[in-house]
Design an enzyme around this catalytic site. Structure first.
Site, PDB file in Angstrom:
ATOM      1  N   PHE A 129     -17.866  -1.906   2.761  1.00  0.00           N
ATOM      2  CA  PHE A 129     -16.796  -2.846   2.416  1.00  0.00           C
ATOM      3  C   PHE A 129     -17.052  -4.187   3.126  1.00  0.00           C
ATOM      4  O   PHE A 129     -17.343  -4.207   4.320  1.00  0.00           O
ATOM      5  CB  PHE A 129     -15.450  -2.258   2.839  1.00  0.00           C
ATOM      6  CG  PHE A 129     -14.270  -3.004   2.308  1.00  0.00           C
ATOM      7  CD1 PHE A 129     -13.916  -2.899   0.978  1.00  0.00           C
ATOM      8  CD2 PHE A 129     -13.524  -3.823   3.135  1.00  0.00           C
ATOM      9  CE1 PHE A 129     -12.827  -3.593   0.475  1.00  0.00           C
ATOM     10  CE2 PHE A 129     -12.428  -4.519   2.648  1.00  0.00           C
ATOM     11  CZ  PHE A 129     -12.078  -4.406   1.315  1.00  0.00           C
ATOM     12  N   ASP A 198     -15.576   4.327   9.592  1.00  0.00           N
ATOM     13  CA  ASP A 198     -14.385   3.746   8.982  1.00  0.00           C
ATOM     14  C   ASP A 198     -13.835   4.776   7.994  1.00  0.00           C
ATOM     15  O   ASP A 198     -14.543   5.204   7.070  1.00  0.00           O
ATOM     16  CB  ASP A 198     -14.767   2.436   8.271  1.00  0.00           C
ATOM     17  CG  ASP A 198     -13.540   1.696   7.747  1.00  0.00           C
ATOM     18  OD1 ASP A 198     -12.528   2.353   7.448  1.00  0.00           O
ATOM     19  OD2 ASP A 198     -13.613   0.456   7.624  1.00  0.00           O
ATOM     20  N   TYR A 223      -2.425   1.526   4.736  1.00  0.00           N
ATOM     21  CA  TYR A 223      -1.725   1.275   3.464  1.00  0.00           C
ATOM     22  C   TYR A 223      -2.370   1.939   2.254  1.00  0.00           C
ATOM     23  O   TYR A 223      -1.900   1.789   1.144  1.00  0.00           O
ATOM     24  CB  TYR A 223      -1.571  -0.232   3.217  1.00  0.00           C
ATOM     25  CG  TYR A 223      -2.830  -1.061   3.352  1.00  0.00           C
ATOM     26  CD1 TYR A 223      -3.753  -1.111   2.328  1.00  0.00           C
ATOM     27  CD2 TYR A 223      -3.081  -1.794   4.507  1.00  0.00           C
ATOM     28  CE1 TYR A 223      -4.913  -1.862   2.456  1.00  0.00           C
ATOM     29  CE2 TYR A 223      -4.234  -2.554   4.639  1.00  0.00           C
ATOM     30  CZ  TYR A 223      -5.153  -2.585   3.616  1.00  0.00           C
ATOM     31  OH  TYR A 223      -6.297  -3.321   3.750  1.00  0.00           O
ATOM     32  N   LYS A 224      -3.481   2.665   2.455  1.00  0.00           N
ATOM     33  CA  LYS A 224      -4.128   3.330   1.318  1.00  0.00           C
ATOM     34  C   LYS A 224      -3.558   4.744   1.185  1.00  0.00           C
ATOM     35  O   LYS A 224      -2.397   4.901   0.819  1.00  0.00           O
ATOM     36  CB  LYS A 224      -5.642   3.294   1.505  1.00  0.00           C
ATOM     37  CG  LYS A 224      -6.175   1.861   1.365  1.00  0.00           C
ATOM     38  CD  LYS A 224      -7.629   1.717   1.744  1.00  0.00           C
ATOM     39  CE  LYS A 224      -8.049   0.249   1.559  1.00  0.00           C
ATOM     40  NZ  LYS A 224      -9.258  -0.078   2.315  1.00  0.00           N
ATOM     41  N   ARG A 377     -12.376   1.085 -11.387  1.00  0.00           N
ATOM     42  CA  ARG A 377     -12.204   2.063 -10.316  1.00  0.00           C
ATOM     43  C   ARG A 377     -10.851   2.758 -10.452  1.00  0.00           C
ATOM     44  O   ARG A 377      -9.831   2.102 -10.660  1.00  0.00           O
ATOM     45  CB  ARG A 377     -12.295   1.318  -8.984  1.00  0.00           C
ATOM     46  CG  ARG A 377     -12.267   2.192  -7.773  1.00  0.00           C
ATOM     47  CD  ARG A 377     -12.504   1.381  -6.515  1.00  0.00           C
ATOM     48  NE  ARG A 377     -11.308   0.630  -6.134  1.00  0.00           N
ATOM     49  CZ  ARG A 377     -11.044   0.246  -4.883  1.00  0.00           C
ATOM     50  NH1 ARG A 377     -11.880   0.510  -3.905  1.00  0.00           N
ATOM     51  NH2 ARG A 377      -9.956  -0.422  -4.608  1.00  0.00           N
TER      52      ARG A 377
HETATM   53  C1  PLP Z   1      -9.401  -1.332   2.756  1.00  0.00           C
HETATM   54  C2  PLP Z   1     -10.515  -1.423   3.722  1.00  0.00           C
HETATM   55  C3  PLP Z   1     -10.431  -2.272   4.830  1.00  0.00           C
HETATM   56  C4  PLP Z   1      -9.233  -3.149   4.997  1.00  0.00           C
HETATM   57  O1  PLP Z   1      -9.274  -3.925   6.123  1.00  0.00           O
HETATM   58  P1  PLP Z   1      -8.032  -4.848   6.488  1.00  0.00           P
HETATM   59  O2  PLP Z   1      -8.363  -5.343   7.834  1.00  0.00           O
HETATM   60  O3  PLP Z   1      -6.809  -3.996   6.417  1.00  0.00           O
HETATM   61  O4  PLP Z   1      -7.936  -5.917   5.456  1.00  0.00           O
HETATM   62  C5  PLP Z   1     -11.482  -2.274   5.731  1.00  0.00           C
HETATM   63  N1  PLP Z   1     -12.567  -1.478   5.540  1.00  0.00           N
HETATM   64  C6  PLP Z   1     -12.672  -0.662   4.485  1.00  0.00           C
HETATM   65  C7  PLP Z   1     -13.874   0.194   4.316  1.00  0.00           C
HETATM   66  C8  PLP Z   1     -11.667  -0.626   3.533  1.00  0.00           C
HETATM   67  O5  PLP Z   1     -11.765   0.165   2.471  1.00  0.00           O
END
Ligand code: PLP
Length: 418
Positions: A129, A198, A223-224, A377
């Site tokens: 990401f 992560d 939040y996911k 997705r």
């Molecule tokens: C959603 C996601 C994030 C989100 O990071 P924020 O700091 O909350 O914006 C980070 N890493 C991964 C792999 C994600 O899927």
């Protein structure tokens, strides 16, 4: 081939189906985006209102003690720990995933350097990401280190005596590919490399065993799949073997050993509490707790293994139905077919129309998302997605494709958030 009636039968047999009632799913919507923003739990509005009206409104500053605001990061952290194979006291909720990654990456680089000064490389996946890569790139530049990006099958070959940290996301946000955390962590350790994971797309979606995998550090998203609400705070974990060694680069007062002594010098709190930085976001933490509770509620219905089983059944069904009912429409499966390598989402590539197909589906109430350049997705949240939802979503997809609906101009205008 699976029929619509088979899907209803699967829902009737599903022991997790009562958990759907925990959510305020809007009528007429099939929500396949819980991997980006989880659905609001029924309990959240009332709890948030209570925090705002009673705890803040009536009790004011006394609530830091009387309502336990000050220990919320630990309390909610202990609940999340149960979902990711960690112990109480090892995990806190704080800041965002990006910021937490900065903290653990900084600590891991410092630990690696103390043990072996030549280790200064961070290895990650090219398709990780972007925020993870940007954070690593920025920190590497600041420390005079190097970020090396590779494909998944190249990871092992890169782990040599120059590498400090292997930083990976357990489930890839684009492909939905699931890494074997235990195996890769063992390979990293065998090469003297620390492993940071992560869990943004795995915490709350599938069984995660941080201690069993012997990981060094982990971060994850609120939040996911944890349903904490937009911008919910994230979490951070460190293996207890690093407890007295890991440095907090953002040495704020909430991570101090005794913040209310107001001394001029920083002294880190014991263990993971030092990863707090500033004042915790109380309202957001209360909402996150409601979300985490919806996942913990599965413990009485078979827990994470049952959620995993249903998640795979949903993604398997979606793949089967798309490949049979939408055959010849230009969609190519982009997610691993091997279920041991699949997270809780399914992606299809489409050369010309991935963005517009998703937009046309959203107009029909089927919410997925688009990831550049050509990926549609779909996330499957076993807590609230039903087998009938899968059938109906594919029926809409079939119509969007067969009728060429996605070619309409209105579905081809890009919005800021895709
Ligand atoms: C959603 C996601 C994030 C989100 O990071 P924020 O700091 O909350 O914006 C980070 N890493 C991964 C792999 C994600 O899927």
């Amino acid at each position: 081939m699976t029929t619509r009636n088979d899907c209803f039968a699967l829902d009737a047999q599903d022991r997790l189906s009562p958990l759907r009632e925990q959510f305020a799913l809007p009528p007429g919507v099939i929500y396949l985006d819980g991997n980006s923003l989880g659905v609001m739990p029924q309990a959240t509005p009332q709890r948030v209102q209570q925090v705002v009206r009673d705890e803040w409104g009536a009790d004011l500053i006394r609530s830091w003690n009387s309502a336990g605001w000050i220990t919320l990061p630990q309390r909610v952290g202990d609940k999340i720990a149960r979902l990711v194979g960690a112990e109480a006291g090892e995990l806190v909720v704080a800041d965002s995933t990006s910021v937490n990654l900065f903290k653990v990456l900084s600590a891991a680089l410092a630990i690696a350097k103390a043990d072996a000064p030549q280790r200064c490389v961070i290895v990650s996946e090219r398709s990780n990401f972007p925020t993870d890569l940007y954070i690593a790139e920025g920190l590497a530049r600041e420390r005079g280190c190097e970020l090396v990006l590779c494909e998944p099958d190249e990871i092992e070959g890169l782990l040599d005596e120059r590498v400090a940290v292997l930083m990976l996301t357990q489930v890839n946000y684009r492909t939905g590919r699931l890494h074997d955390m235990a195996a890769l962590t063992a390979k990293a350790h065998a090469a003297g490399v620390l492993a940071i994971w992560d869990l943004a797309h795995s915490a709350g979606a599938l069984p995660v065993d941080l201690k069993g995998a012997n990981a060094d550090f982990a971060v994850g998203c609120g939040y996911k799949y944890l349903n904490g609400g937009p911008g919910a705070p994230a979490f951070v974990w460190a293996h207890p073997r690093h407890a007295e060694r890991f440095w907090q680069p953002l040495s704020g007062w909430m991570g101090h050993a005794a913040p209310f002594e107001f001394t001029p010098h920083y002294r880190p709190a014991a263990g993971i509490a030092r990863y707090l930085c500033g004042t915790p976001p109380v309202v957001s933490l209360a909402a996150l707790e409601c979300g985490v509770d919806t996942v913990l509620a599965a413990e009485e219905h078979g827990g994470m293994p049952a959620l995993r089983e249903k998640s795979l059944a949903l993604t398997r069904l979606f793949i089967e139905l798309v490949e049979t009912r939408c055959a010849g429409q230009g969609l190519t499966l982009f997610t691993p077919r091997d279920e041991r390598q699949r997270g809780s989402q399914v992606c299809f590539a489409h050369d010309e129309g991935a963005y517009a197909i998703v937009q046309a589906l959203i107009a029909r109430g089927v919410i997925g998302d688009f990831r550049a350049p050509d990926i549609a997705r779909f996330g499957f949240t076993p807590l609230y997605t039903s087998f009938a939802d899968v059938w109906d979503a594919v029926e809409h997809l079939k119509q969007v494709l067969e009728r060429g609906e996605w070619r309409e101009a209105r579905f081809n205008e890009r919005a800021a958030v895709t």
